[in-house]
Scaffold this motif. Structure first.
Motif, PDB file in Angstrom:
ATOM      1  N   LEU A  40       0.835  -1.217   0.000  1.00 21.28           N
ATOM      2  CA  LEU A  40       0.000   0.000   0.000  1.00 21.28           C
ATOM      3  C   LEU A  40       0.867   1.264   0.000  1.00 21.28           C
ATOM      4  CD1 LEU A  40      -2.903  -0.967   2.427  1.00 21.28           C
ATOM      5  CD2 LEU A  40      -2.898  -0.941  -0.086  1.00 21.28           C
ATOM      6  N   MET A  41       1.954   1.242   0.785  1.00 24.40           N
ATOM      7  CA  MET A  41       2.826   2.415   0.819  1.00 24.40           C
ATOM      8  C   MET A  41       3.387   2.705  -0.576  1.00 24.40           C
ATOM      9  SD  MET A  41       4.785   1.557   4.358  1.00 24.40           S
ATOM     10  CE  MET A  41       6.030   2.818   4.296  1.00 24.40           C
ATOM     11  N   SER A  42       3.828   1.635  -1.271  1.00 27.85           N
ATOM     12  CA  SER A  42       4.398   1.818  -2.604  1.00 27.85           C
ATOM     13  C   SER A  42       3.335   2.277  -3.586  1.00 27.85           C
ATOM     14  CB  SER A  42       5.026   0.514  -3.090  1.00 27.85           C
ATOM     15  OG  SER A  42       5.840  -0.025  -2.085  1.00 27.85           O
ATOM     16  N   LEU A  43       2.140   1.702  -3.441  1.00 21.91           N
ATOM     17  CA  LEU A  43       1.033   2.116  -4.309  1.00 21.91           C
ATOM     18  C   LEU A  43       0.740   3.601  -4.101  1.00 21.91           C
ATOM     19  CD1 LEU A  43      -1.069   1.110  -6.358  1.00 21.91           C
ATOM     20  CD2 LEU A  43      -2.596   0.637  -4.446  1.00 21.91           C
ATOM     21  N   GLY A  44       0.789   4.050  -2.839  1.00 15.51           N
ATOM     22  CA  GLY A  44       0.576   5.467  -2.543  1.00 15.51           C
ATOM     23  C   GLY A  44       1.604   6.342  -3.244  1.00 15.51           C
ATOM     24  N   LEU A  45       2.880   5.930  -3.173  1.00 15.45           N
ATOM     25  CA  LEU A  45       3.936   6.683  -3.855  1.00 15.45           C
ATOM     26  C   LEU A  45       3.685   6.729  -5.359  1.00 15.45           C
ATOM     27  CD1 LEU A  45       7.243   5.543  -2.140  1.00 15.45           C
ATOM     28  CD2 LEU A  45       6.470   7.887  -2.438  1.00 15.45           C
ATOM     29  N   PHE A  46       3.263   5.592  -5.902  1.00 12.90           N
ATOM     30  CA  PHE A  46       2.989   5.454  -7.327  1.00 12.90           C
ATOM     31  C   PHE A  46       1.893   6.438  -7.750  1.00 12.90           C
ATOM     32  CE2 PHE A  46       0.312   3.154 -10.496  1.00 12.90           C
ATOM     33  CZ  PHE A  46       1.245   2.940 -11.505  1.00 12.90           C
ATOM     34  N   ILE A  47       0.809   6.492  -6.945  1.00  7.60           N
ATOM     35  CA  ILE A  47      -0.309   7.392  -7.272  1.00  7.60           C
ATOM     36  C   ILE A  47       0.142   8.842  -7.154  1.00  7.60           C
ATOM     37  CG2 ILE A  47      -2.604   8.148  -6.511  1.00  7.60           C
ATOM     38  CD1 ILE A  47      -3.074   5.202  -5.646  1.00  7.60           C
ATOM     39  N   ALA A  48       0.871   9.147  -6.070  1.00  2.95           N
ATOM     40  CA  ALA A  48       1.352  10.517  -5.904  1.00  2.95           C
ATOM     41  C   ALA A  48       2.284  10.897  -7.049  1.00  2.95           C
ATOM     42  CB  ALA A  48       2.064  10.660  -4.570  1.00  2.95           C
ATOM     43  N   GLY A  49       3.096   9.929  -7.509  1.00  3.47           N
ATOM     44  CA  GLY A  49       4.002  10.179  -8.641  1.00  3.47           C
ATOM     45  C   GLY A  49       3.227  10.630  -9.861  1.00  3.47           C
ATOM     46  N   PHE A  50       2.136   9.920 -10.155  1.00  5.33           N
ATOM     47  CA  PHE A  50       1.277  10.324 -11.273  1.00  5.33           C
ATOM     48  C   PHE A  50       0.752  11.735 -11.070  1.00  5.33           C
ATOM     49  CE2 PHE A  50       0.721   6.064 -13.071  1.00  5.33           C
ATOM     50  CZ  PHE A  50       0.754   6.430 -14.397  1.00  5.33           C
ATOM     51  N   GLY A  51       0.328  11.999  -9.827  1.00  2.01           N
ATOM     52  CA  GLY A  51      -0.193  13.322  -9.511  1.00  2.01           C
ATOM     53  C   GLY A  51       0.822  14.409  -9.811  1.00  2.01           C
ATOM     54  N   PHE A  52       2.088  14.160  -9.450  1.00  2.00           N
ATOM     55  CA  PHE A  52       3.127  15.161  -9.707  1.00  2.00           C
ATOM     56  C   PHE A  52       3.373  15.342 -11.199  1.00  2.00           C
ATOM     57  CE2 PHE A  52       4.390  14.461  -5.227  1.00  2.00           C
ATOM     58  CZ  PHE A  52       4.437  15.782  -4.836  1.00  2.00           C
ATOM     59  N   ILE A  53       3.450  14.215 -11.939  1.00  2.01           N
ATOM     60  CA  ILE A  53       3.762  14.299 -13.362  1.00  2.01           C
ATOM     61  C   ILE A  53       2.695  15.108 -14.099  1.00  2.01           C
ATOM     62  CG2 ILE A  53       3.951  12.942 -15.495  1.00  2.01           C
ATOM     63  CD1 ILE A  53       5.219  10.724 -13.752  1.00  2.01           C
ATOM     64  N   TYR A  54       1.429  14.907 -13.714  1.00  3.17           N
ATOM     65  CA  TYR A  54       0.339  15.533 -14.467  1.00  3.17           C
ATOM     66  C   TYR A  54      -0.275  16.726 -13.737  1.00  3.17           C
ATOM     67  CZ  TYR A  54       0.512  11.774 -17.856  1.00  3.17           C
ATOM     68  OH  TYR A  54       0.915  10.931 -18.841  1.00  3.17           O
ATOM     69  N   PHE A  94      -5.997  17.904 -19.584  1.00  2.00           N
ATOM     70  CA  PHE A  94      -6.556  16.671 -20.133  1.00  2.00           C
ATOM     71  C   PHE A  94      -7.705  16.917 -21.101  1.00  2.00           C
ATOM     72  CE2 PHE A  94      -4.550  15.297 -16.238  1.00  2.00           C
ATOM     73  CZ  PHE A  94      -3.999  14.078 -16.568  1.00  2.00           C
ATOM     74  N   ASN A  95      -8.136  18.154 -21.257  1.00  2.00           N
ATOM     75  CA  ASN A  95      -9.364  18.453 -22.009  1.00  2.00           C
ATOM     76  C   ASN A  95     -10.558  17.732 -21.393  1.00  2.00           C
ATOM     77  OD1 ASN A  95      -8.389  20.211 -23.981  1.00  2.00           O
ATOM     78  ND2 ASN A  95      -7.520  18.475 -25.113  1.00  2.00           N
ATOM     79  N   ASN A  96     -10.563  17.644 -20.092  1.00  2.00           N
ATOM     80  CA  ASN A  96     -11.606  16.878 -19.413  1.00  2.00           C
ATOM     81  C   ASN A  96     -11.708  17.469 -18.019  1.00  2.00           C
ATOM     82  OD1 ASN A  96     -12.689  14.964 -17.575  1.00  2.00           O
ATOM     83  ND2 ASN A  96     -12.274  13.303 -19.016  1.00  2.00           N
ATOM     84  N   ALA A  97     -12.886  17.992 -17.703  1.00  2.00           N
ATOM     85  CA  ALA A  97     -13.043  18.752 -16.461  1.00  2.00           C
ATOM     86  C   ALA A  97     -12.750  17.903 -15.233  1.00  2.00           C
ATOM     87  CB  ALA A  97     -14.460  19.321 -16.377  1.00  2.00           C
ATOM     88  N   LEU A  98     -13.219  16.643 -15.249  1.00  2.00           N
ATOM     89  CA  LEU A  98     -13.023  15.786 -14.085  1.00  2.00           C
ATOM     90  C   LEU A  98     -11.540  15.521 -13.862  1.00  2.00           C
ATOM     91  CD1 LEU A  98     -14.192  13.916 -11.874  1.00  2.00           C
ATOM     92  CD2 LEU A  98     -14.078  12.081 -13.571  1.00  2.00           C
ATOM     93  N   MET A  99     -10.830  15.113 -14.935  1.00  2.89           N
ATOM     94  CA  MET A  99      -9.409  14.792 -14.810  1.00  2.89           C
ATOM     95  C   MET A  99      -8.614  16.028 -14.415  1.00  2.89           C
ATOM     96  SD  MET A  99      -8.833  11.589 -15.380  1.00  2.89           S
ATOM     97  CE  MET A  99      -7.278  11.198 -16.170  1.00  2.89           C
ATOM     98  N   ASN A 100      -8.931  17.165 -15.070  1.00  7.39           N
ATOM     99  CA  ASN A 100      -8.239  18.399 -14.714  1.00  7.39           C
ATOM    100  C   ASN A 100      -8.473  18.739 -13.254  1.00  7.39           C
ATOM    101  OD1 ASN A 100      -7.158  18.721 -17.189  1.00  7.39           O
ATOM    102  ND2 ASN A 100      -8.528  20.362 -17.866  1.00  7.39           N
ATOM    103  N   GLY A 101      -9.721  18.545 -12.797  1.00  9.43           N
ATOM    104  CA  GLY A 101     -10.040  18.845 -11.408  1.00  9.43           C
ATOM    105  C   GLY A 101      -9.221  17.982 -10.461  1.00  9.43           C
ATOM    106  N   LEU A 102      -9.109  16.692 -10.794  1.00 11.53           N
ATOM    107  CA  LEU A 102      -8.382  15.764  -9.921  1.00 11.53           C
ATOM    108  C   LEU A 102      -6.893  16.074  -9.895  1.00 11.53           C
ATOM    109  CD1 LEU A 102     -10.007  12.307 -10.707  1.00 11.53           C
ATOM    110  CD2 LEU A 102     -10.089  13.568  -8.561  1.00 11.53           C
ATOM    111  N   PHE A 103      -6.319  16.327 -11.074  1.00 11.21           N
ATOM    112  CA  PHE A 103      -4.871  16.469 -11.147  1.00 11.21           C
ATOM    113  C   PHE A 103      -4.417  17.898 -10.845  1.00 11.21           C
ATOM    114  CE2 PHE A 103      -5.168  12.368 -13.118  1.00 11.21           C
ATOM    115  CZ  PHE A 103      -3.974  11.745 -12.773  1.00 11.21           C
ATOM    116  N   ASN A 104      -5.099  18.894 -11.481  1.00 11.78           N
ATOM    117  CA  ASN A 104      -4.613  20.262 -11.344  1.00 11.78           C
ATOM    118  C   ASN A 104      -4.860  20.845  -9.956  1.00 11.78           C
ATOM    119  OD1 ASN A 104      -4.086  19.747 -13.961  1.00 11.78           O
ATOM    120  ND2 ASN A 104      -5.398  21.333 -14.826  1.00 11.78           N
ATOM    121  N   ASN A 105      -5.790  20.243  -9.199  1.00  7.35           N
ATOM    122  CA  ASN A 105      -5.980  20.678  -7.808  1.00  7.35           C
ATOM    123  C   ASN A 105      -5.186  19.818  -6.839  1.00  7.35           C
ATOM    124  OD1 ASN A 105      -7.788  22.698  -8.575  1.00  7.35           O
ATOM    125  ND2 ASN A 105      -9.469  21.203  -8.664  1.00  7.35           N
ATOM    126  N   TYR A 106      -4.269  19.000  -7.373  1.00  9.23           N
ATOM    127  CA  TYR A 106      -3.362  18.171  -6.558  1.00  9.23           C
ATOM    128  C   TYR A 106      -4.095  17.120  -5.733  1.00  9.23           C
ATOM    129  CZ  TYR A 106      -0.742  22.436  -7.613  1.00  9.23           C
ATOM    130  OH  TYR A 106      -0.191  23.502  -8.246  1.00  9.23           O
TER     131      TYR A 106
END
Lengths: 339, 633
Positions: free
Chosen positions: B565-579, B584-596
């Motif tokens: 779970l700890m590694s999975l958390g790092l993995f998800i946070a990594g995606f968050g940082f990259i994007y 994304f041209n998508n309000a939901l995805m932009n909301g999730l990623f651009n608001n951290y």
């Protein structure tokens, strides 16, 4: 003298190796077919190191095969060999001998490292050239002579050229394999390197040396070639004079001139006395052998290049120009009159 | 820790039972973790191998257009990155995890939980890095990732996957190294003094020390890159007072020891396999240990020989040239010691010993070109040409990979309880090694003839066509060899004969326990009476080790899902940082990623798991002597 150090077998191996080495290579200048003093000095060091390393390899390989043949398990025999702990004399021997061999290599290495690092820019007779590497082309500035060009480095024979190496974007590496080793061009940090130019050869093709970018610099890295043209001192002076003359074109190229003024001049200078704004300086373009650094400078390729530079050379930063066939012909005619 | 003090028995918790895939995800057993490292490493090895084959198709002919320049650049970047970080090292970690506790007579590594954490961060980091292929393009800056090429193009996310993926995978490597260090220092069986450690354990110890210092440097460099790319820092931007050469220095302070991190375990494997199959103790044990340590130490003193053409000046270049040449001395000591180990021995040619024995000449060839490269003025010609490519493939394939394959055939029976097929194995050895020499020997000459490396194509008429064709054919032979290995593995898993505890007439303690080894490794901690502990017992006419303790309850740790779970958390946070700034041209995805939100979710998972680990104690369980006796019966 050196031959006495070799046993007969080692000498034969060395000869075979050298033949193999040369068989793979054309008579094109290269690190192992050096054409100029710096490359020759480096080649001597390469040969010395190959020689020393062949001694090492021979000793190891001979021991290796003796071991494999003599000490393989015989069928049906299960013996417990004597468990030898070690042997101080032997261990000291194979510690000391490599140190001695390395000393033989280290002394000329250090000497040549310091020799090649010298800066000759203030010495009488040295030609100073600033190299500015771009993605994916080369700018050559002769500041002392007030001459600016690109892609083709014209140099007088038997002259020492002191290069100042800069980069306009990412790290590149300036390399003319037949004339001498390479040096990186780092953005914001100026490097210095000198190369001695060879004498002019009777065969005109042999006076052109291929230069390359050696540091991976992006999409067009593989094709970031340039040329070094070695000419006589008189020819060089004439070239410098011609670079200082303003461009004059025939009536027939008028249309091309207009197109050039409308589309190209914002990036490409056609004045050899000024650095170019952002693309290669095209003064003297008609005399160049290549377009894009690697395709023959012929109508077909020049048109292809202008239509879509990225298709000829991936990553090229020049935009594509949507010109009609007639406009392209006019532009090419103009380019081919840029002397 | 795997204690065995009976007094603690009363405090023990009950055993947690997991089965199936949950068993593998929650495991903290060093043997299962070793197998997972090995499996993941093999997967990435095959992936990077396929990438290499694609590269060789492109280079088979001049001006070939099999792949585009951009794709080629992504392929060679990922080939190098994957092979070094995700294939070679994890394969070694697999062997180390499985074998080291057995070799030193321990029941587990020092920190089983941490061990699992290291595994899963490596796997998730590797997955993150490789997902870039499907998410707009892989890293394209070379495995060395030199700025400013790697930092100026923030529109292409490839290098973000590189910096963050490697950062996460690097945590795993560091954690693993610390674990091995502590294990080897603290958990040796009675009598197993340092100068009685098997050479593979010594190599692991020194490698881990190198990793501890080298990977920290890499982590710093990757943080600089991440900040430059994602947070508009200017560490490498000259215009703002940064310096692109900074990256190169820090990278090679990591990068050169990394080369030894990859070769020292192979040295260790050779020093196990060669004595075993020569039936002779290792010649010059103490000088072998000393040479290992010296190579490790000097490995940190030579980084700038990767930078001779950077323009450091004559003094630095000369100094680093001499320091680099010095490394040839301890390496030479090792080579001659191996030869003298075989001298007077009784050599058996199994697949494992074939790989180990042929390692000697191939590694010497890689080593001598290394000395040639150390000569700085000559390197001005070799640098960034195919000569360098030939050199490091001779060292890494002819050295590390031969070591990995020798170990694969040597330790497979111990790890999986089955004997690999020797006939298929020998075919694999011959096809792979001939292919290897075909591929890389000609590249020496390509380099000497002036062919730069990392070129997606080359012009015809330069005399390079034939050599490149030969090189590509050789690469395909290596590919065929590896397919034979896979057939062998599948065949062995389905039909292979069961392995005895000691199939090779081994010398070290891993051969005293059954194949595969039982959960607790040693029923009773063994007493070590000398170097080559098991061999000594055999020579003294004993069947196994002398126990150093009475039969008593064995303390075992419980499995846990938290490392995963700890590694999975790092993995998800990594995606968050990259994007985090991606559109994304998508309000939901932009909301999730651009608001951290994704970053916070990942970090919450990480810190939540850490808190759980801290607050809820799991003292593990005991295996009672009665159970051990039952098993015996």
């Amino acid at each position: 003298m050196k031959h006495r150090l070799f046993s007969g077998r080692a000498a034969a191996l060395f000869a075979a190796f050298m033949m193999l080495l040369l068989a793979g290579c054309s008579d094109r200048p290269s690190p192992i077919n050096p054409a100029a003093p710096v490359a020759e000095e480096q080649f001597k060091l390469i040969l010395l190191s190959i020689g020393i390393m062949l001694i090492v390899c021979t000793v190891v390989f001979v021991l290796f095969f003796i071991v494999l043949v003599r000490f393989r398990e015989k069928p049906g025999e299960v013996k417990i060999p004597k468990q030898v702990e070690g042997n101080h004399k032997l261990e000291i021997t194979w510690t000391v001998i490599p140190i001695l061999l390395l000393l033989i290599l280290a002394v000329p290495t250090v000497a040549l490292t310091f020799a090649l690092d010298e800066n000759h820019s203030d010495v009488e007779g040295t030609l100073n050239v600033q190299v500015v590497a771009h993605q994916f082309w080369w700018e050559f500035n002769y500041h002392d002579l007030g001459v600016y060009t690109a892609q083709e480095l014209v140099v007088p024979e038997n002259t020492r050229v002191q290069f100042t190496l800069d980069s306009a974007d990412v790290i590149h590496s300036f390399w003319v394999p037949g004339i001498g080793g390479k040096m990186d061009t780092n953005p914001g940090i100026t490097n210095h390197m000198y190369l001695d130019m060879p004498a002019v050869q009777p065969d005109p093709d042999k006076n052109i040396y291929v230069g390359k970018c050696a540091e991976y610099c992006g999409e067009g890295h593989a094709l970031m070639d340039f040329k070094v043209k070695v000419v006589t001192q008189d020819e060089f002076n004439a070239w410098v004079d011609s670079m200082r003359q303003p461009v004059q074109v025939s009536e027939a190229a008028q249309r091309g001139e207009e197109l050039f003024a409308a589309n190209c001049i914002s990036c490409h200078a056609i004045n050899g006395e000024q650095p170019s704004p952002s693309g290669p300086n095209l003064k003297g373009y008609a005399n160049r052998d290549l377009v894009g650094g690697f395709r023959p400078n012929e109508t077909q390729w020049v048109k292809e290049w202008i239509r879509s530079p990225k298709d000829v050379k991936p990553g090229a930063t020049m935009p594509a120009f949507n010109l009609s066939e007639e406009e392209l012909d006019a532009l090419v005619q103009y380019l081919f009159e840029l002397r | 820790m795997a204690h065995s003090h009976a007094t603690h028995a009363t405090h023990a918790n009950t055993k947690k039972n997991y089965t199936g895939i949950m068993d593998w995800i929650t495991t903290v057993d060093h043997k299962k973790i070793g197998i997972l490292y090995f499996g993941a490493g093999l997967f990435f090895f095959l992936l990077a191998g396929v990438e290499a084959l694609l590269l060789r198709i492109q280079l088979m002919f001049p001006m070939n257009d099999f792949v585009s320049a951009q794709t080629f650049n992504e392929l060679f970047t990922m080939h190098g990155t994957t092979m070094l970080f995700l294939a070679a090292l994890p394969l070694f970690y697999g062997y180390m995890n499985y074998i080291i506790p057995l070799q030193i007579g321990a029941r587990d590594v020092a920190f089983p939980f941490l061990n699992a954490l290291g595994l899963w961060t490596f796997i998730f980091g590797g997955i993150l890095l490789n997902l870039s292929w499907f998410l707009g393009g892989a890293p394209d800056g070379g495995w060395t990732g030199y700025p400013t090429l790697s930092t100026f193009n923030t529109a292409h996310q490839g290098m973000d996957f590189y910096s963050i993926g490697l950062q996460i995978a690097g945590i795993g490597t560091l954690v693993g190294a610390i674990n091995f260090l502590v294990t080897i220092i603290n958990m040796r069986a009675p009598g197993m003094s340092f100068m009685r450690l098997p050479l593979f354990t010594w190599a692991t110890f020194i490698t881990s020390a190198l990793i501890l210092f080298a990977f920290t440097a890499l982590a710093i460099d990757l943080i600089f890159m991440t900040f430059d790319r994602l947070f508009s820092a200017r560490f490498f931007d000259v215009a703002y007072g940064g310096n692109p050469i900074l990256w190169q220095h820090i990278f090679w302070i990591f990068g050169h020891p990394e080369v030894y991190i990859l070769i020292l375990p192979a040295f260790g494997i050779m020093s196990e396999v060669i004595p075993t199959f020569s039936r002779k103790r290792l010649f010059g044990y103490s000088s072998m240990v000393f040479a290992l340590a010296l190579i490790g130490f000097l490995g940190f003193m030579v980084w700038a020989h990767h930078m001779f053409t950077v323009g450091m000046g004559a003094f630095a270049n000369a100094l680093f040239a001499i320091a680099t040449m010095l490394i040839a001395v301890p390496t030479g000591i090792k080579v001659f010691n191996w030869l003298l180990t075989m001298w007077g021995g009784s050599i058996r040619f199994t697949t494992a010993s074939l790989f180990a024995i042929s390692f000697v000449p191939t590694f010497v060839m890689g080593g001598v070109t290394g000395v040639m490269l150390a000569s700085a003025p000559a390197d001005y010609q070799y640098h960034d040409t195919y000569f360098v490519v030939a050199h490091f493939h001779y060292v890494i394939v002819g050295g590390s990979v031969f070591g990995i394959f020798a170990a694969l055939f040597y330790w497979w029976p111990k790890m999986f309880g089955k004997m690999l097929n020797e006939t298929l194995g020998k075919w694999f050895f011959w096809i792979f090694s001939i292919g290897f020499h075909l591929t890389f020997f000609v590249q020496h000459f390509l380099g000497l003839d002036g062919m730069p490396r990392r070129v997606y194509t080359y012009l015809p008429g330069q005399g390079w066509d034939l050599s490149n064709l030969v090189s590509s054919i050789g690469a395909y032979m290596m590919g065929i060899g590896v397919i034979l290995l896979l057939i062998n593995v599948v065949y062995t898993i389905r039909k292979g004969p069961d392995a005895p505890a000691d199939p090779w007439d081994g010398r070290t303690m891993e051969w005293t326990v059954s194949s595969p080894s039982p959960l607790y490794n040693f029923k009773q901690t063994p007493l070590v009476r000398g170097l080559d502990a098991f061999w000594k017992e055999k020579m003294d006419g004993n069947k196994g080790m002398t126990p150093a303790e009475p039969l008593q309850p064995i303390h075992m740790p419980n499995g846990s899902i938290l490392p995963f779970l700890m590694s999975l958390g790092l993995f998800i946070a990594g995606f968050g940082f990259i994007y985090k700034d991606y559109d994304f041209n998508n309000a939901l995805m932009n909301g999730l990623f651009n608001n951290y939100i994704v970053i916070y979710a990942g970090l919450l998972m990480l810190f939540g798991s850490m808190a759980t680990r801290c607050l809820i104690d799991d003292p593990g369980y005991y295996i009672q002597p009665e159970e051990l006796k039952e098993e015996e019966a």
